[in-house]
Design a protein around this motif. Structure first.
Motif, PDB file in Angstrom:
ATOM      1  N   ALA A  98       7.020  -7.648  13.057  1.00 16.77           N
ATOM      2  CA  ALA A  98       6.375  -7.310  11.795  1.00 16.77           C
ATOM      3  C   ALA A  98       6.750  -8.333  10.735  1.00 16.77           C
ATOM      4  O   ALA A  98       7.936  -8.666  10.577  1.00 16.77           O
ATOM      5  N   ALA A  99       5.733  -8.817  10.038  1.00 16.70           N
ATOM      6  CA  ALA A  99       5.937  -9.768   8.944  1.00 16.70           C
ATOM      7  C   ALA A  99       5.565  -9.084   7.634  1.00 16.70           C
ATOM      8  O   ALA A  99       4.511  -8.460   7.529  1.00 16.70           O
ATOM      9  N   ASP A 100       6.429  -9.256   6.625  1.00  6.41           N
ATOM     10  CA  ASP A 100       6.246  -8.602   5.333  1.00  6.41           C
ATOM     11  C   ASP A 100       5.144  -9.283   4.524  1.00  6.41           C
ATOM     12  O   ASP A 100       5.386  -9.831   3.450  1.00  6.41           O
ATOM     13  N   ARG A 101       3.971  -9.287   5.114  1.00  6.70           N
ATOM     14  CA  ARG A 101       2.802  -9.872   4.471  1.00  6.70           C
ATOM     15  C   ARG A 101       1.586  -9.281   5.191  1.00  6.70           C
ATOM     16  O   ARG A 101       1.429  -9.461   6.389  1.00  6.70           O
ATOM     17  N   GLY A 102       0.756  -8.586   4.461  1.00  3.26           N
ATOM     18  CA  GLY A 102      -0.315  -7.829   5.110  1.00  3.26           C
ATOM     19  C   GLY A 102      -1.501  -8.639   5.570  1.00  3.26           C
ATOM     20  O   GLY A 102      -2.271  -8.210   6.424  1.00  3.26           O
ATOM     21  N   TYR A 103      -1.644  -9.837   5.017  1.00  2.00           N
ATOM     22  CA  TYR A 103      -2.796 -10.658   5.372  1.00  2.00           C
ATOM     23  C   TYR A 103      -2.440 -12.110   5.120  1.00  2.00           C
ATOM     24  O   TYR A 103      -1.387 -12.418   4.571  1.00  2.00           O
ATOM     25  N   GLY A 104      -3.308 -12.995   5.529  1.00  2.00           N
ATOM     26  CA  GLY A 104      -3.116 -14.414   5.262  1.00  2.00           C
ATOM     27  C   GLY A 104      -2.375 -15.156   6.345  1.00  2.00           C
ATOM     28  O   GLY A 104      -2.226 -16.370   6.282  1.00  2.00           O
ATOM     29  N   LEU A 105      -1.881 -14.438   7.357  1.00  2.00           N
ATOM     30  CA  LEU A 105      -1.196 -15.098   8.458  1.00  2.00           C
ATOM     31  C   LEU A 105      -2.161 -15.291   9.612  1.00  2.00           C
ATOM     32  O   LEU A 105      -3.042 -14.462   9.842  1.00  2.00           O
ATOM     33  N   THR A 106      -1.970 -16.376  10.344  1.00  2.00           N
ATOM     34  CA  THR A 106      -2.692 -16.549  11.602  1.00  2.00           C
ATOM     35  C   THR A 106      -1.633 -16.545  12.703  1.00  2.00           C
ATOM     36  O   THR A 106      -0.715 -15.746  12.637  1.00  2.00           O
ATOM     37  N   LEU A 107      -1.727 -17.393  13.691  1.00  2.00           N
ATOM     38  CA  LEU A 107      -0.670 -17.468  14.693  1.00  2.00           C
ATOM     39  C   LEU A 107       0.483 -18.261  14.093  1.00  2.00           C
ATOM     40  O   LEU A 107       0.302 -19.370  13.606  1.00  2.00           O
ATOM     41  N   GLU A 108       1.661 -17.676  14.135  1.00  2.00           N
ATOM     42  CA  GLU A 108       2.815 -18.237  13.441  1.00  2.00           C
ATOM     43  C   GLU A 108       3.998 -18.414  14.390  1.00  2.00           C
ATOM     44  O   GLU A 108       3.994 -17.915  15.503  1.00  2.00           O
ATOM     45  N   SER A 109       5.009 -19.096  13.906  1.00  2.00           N
ATOM     46  CA  SER A 109       6.255 -19.174  14.667  1.00  2.00           C
ATOM     47  C   SER A 109       7.043 -17.893  14.451  1.00  2.00           C
ATOM     48  O   SER A 109       6.783 -17.124  13.526  1.00  2.00           O
ATOM     49  N   THR A 112       8.551 -16.561  11.033  1.00  2.00           N
ATOM     50  CA  THR A 112       7.758 -15.901   9.998  1.00  2.00           C
ATOM     51  C   THR A 112       8.003 -14.405   9.966  1.00  2.00           C
ATOM     52  O   THR A 112       7.794 -13.763   8.944  1.00  2.00           O
ATOM     53  N   TYR A 113       8.444 -13.858  11.070  1.00  2.00           N
ATOM     54  CA  TYR A 113       8.514 -12.411  11.216  1.00  2.00           C
ATOM     55  C   TYR A 113       9.885 -11.870  10.845  1.00  2.00           C
ATOM     56  O   TYR A 113      10.914 -12.505  11.085  1.00  2.00           O
ATOM     57  N   ASP A 114       9.863 -10.660  10.260  1.00  2.00           N
ATOM     58  CA  ASP A 114      11.072 -10.069   9.708  1.00  2.00           C
ATOM     59  C   ASP A 114      11.749  -9.077  10.647  1.00  2.00           C
ATOM     60  O   ASP A 114      12.971  -8.946  10.634  1.00  2.00           O
ATOM     61  N   TYR A 115      10.954  -8.362  11.409  1.00  2.00           N
ATOM     62  CA  TYR A 115      11.501  -7.311  12.270  1.00  2.00           C
ATOM     63  C   TYR A 115      10.949  -7.485  13.681  1.00  2.00           C
ATOM     64  O   TYR A 115       9.795  -7.877  13.859  1.00  2.00           O
ATOM     65  N   TRP A 116      11.781  -7.113  14.648  1.00  2.00           N
ATOM     66  CA  TRP A 116      11.441  -7.306  16.060  1.00  2.00           C
ATOM     67  C   TRP A 116      11.769  -6.063  16.880  1.00  2.00           C
ATOM     68  O   TRP A 116      12.740  -5.353  16.590  1.00  2.00           O
ATOM     69  N   GLY A 117      10.949  -5.860  17.902  1.00  2.00           N
ATOM     70  CA  GLY A 117      11.272  -4.839  18.881  1.00  2.00           C
ATOM     71  C   GLY A 117      12.177  -5.401  19.967  1.00  2.00           C
ATOM     72  O   GLY A 117      12.552  -6.576  19.939  1.00  2.00           O
TER      73      GLY A 117
END
Length: 126
Positions: A98-109, A112-117
């Motif tokens: 999960a990335a703390d940004r609701g839109y504007g992202l495409t495929l990222e490294s 970019t992401y804040d939380y992981w399973g």
């Protein structure tokens, strides 16, 4: 406490299907972009798909286009990855993030992401 819990992985023959689920809790799900990453031994995590918080924007890496579909159910705080026509090269550990940004992202490294399973194993046999 923020939690992302993946499920649905397993062993399947080539050409088969699996549906992965990512259940989220502990944060405002509607404000986040959710991504699915795949990791194979010796390689970095690769993002295979992501979905904006609204569900209106979805992105896929080229190797899965036409075979994988990402969707969300904000009422259940859950994101799904439907994987069809699976190939042996789709094998790996699949993580949702999960990335703390609701839109504007495409495929990222992954940075970019804040939380992981914790990940779920997908194995496709030939």
């Amino acid at each position: 406490e923020v939690q992302l819990v993946e499920s649905g992985g397993g062993l399947v023959q080539a050409g088969g299907s699996l549906r992965l689920s990512c259940a989220a809790s502990g944060f405002t799900f509607d404000d986040y972009t959710i991504g699915w990453f795949r990791q194979v031994p010796g390689k970095e995590r690769e993002e295979v798909s992501c979905i904006s918080s609204s569900g209106h924007y979805t992105y896929y890496t080229d190797s899965v286009k036409g075979r994988f579909t990402i969707s969300n159910d904000n009422a259940k705080n859950t994101v799904y990855l439907q994987m069809n026509n699976l190939k042996p090269e789709d094998s790996g550990v699949y993580y949702c993030a999960a990335a703390d940004r609701g839109y504007g992202l495409t495929l990222e490294s992954e940075t970019t992401y804040d939380y992981w399973g914790q990940g779920t194993q997908v194995t496709v046999s030939s």
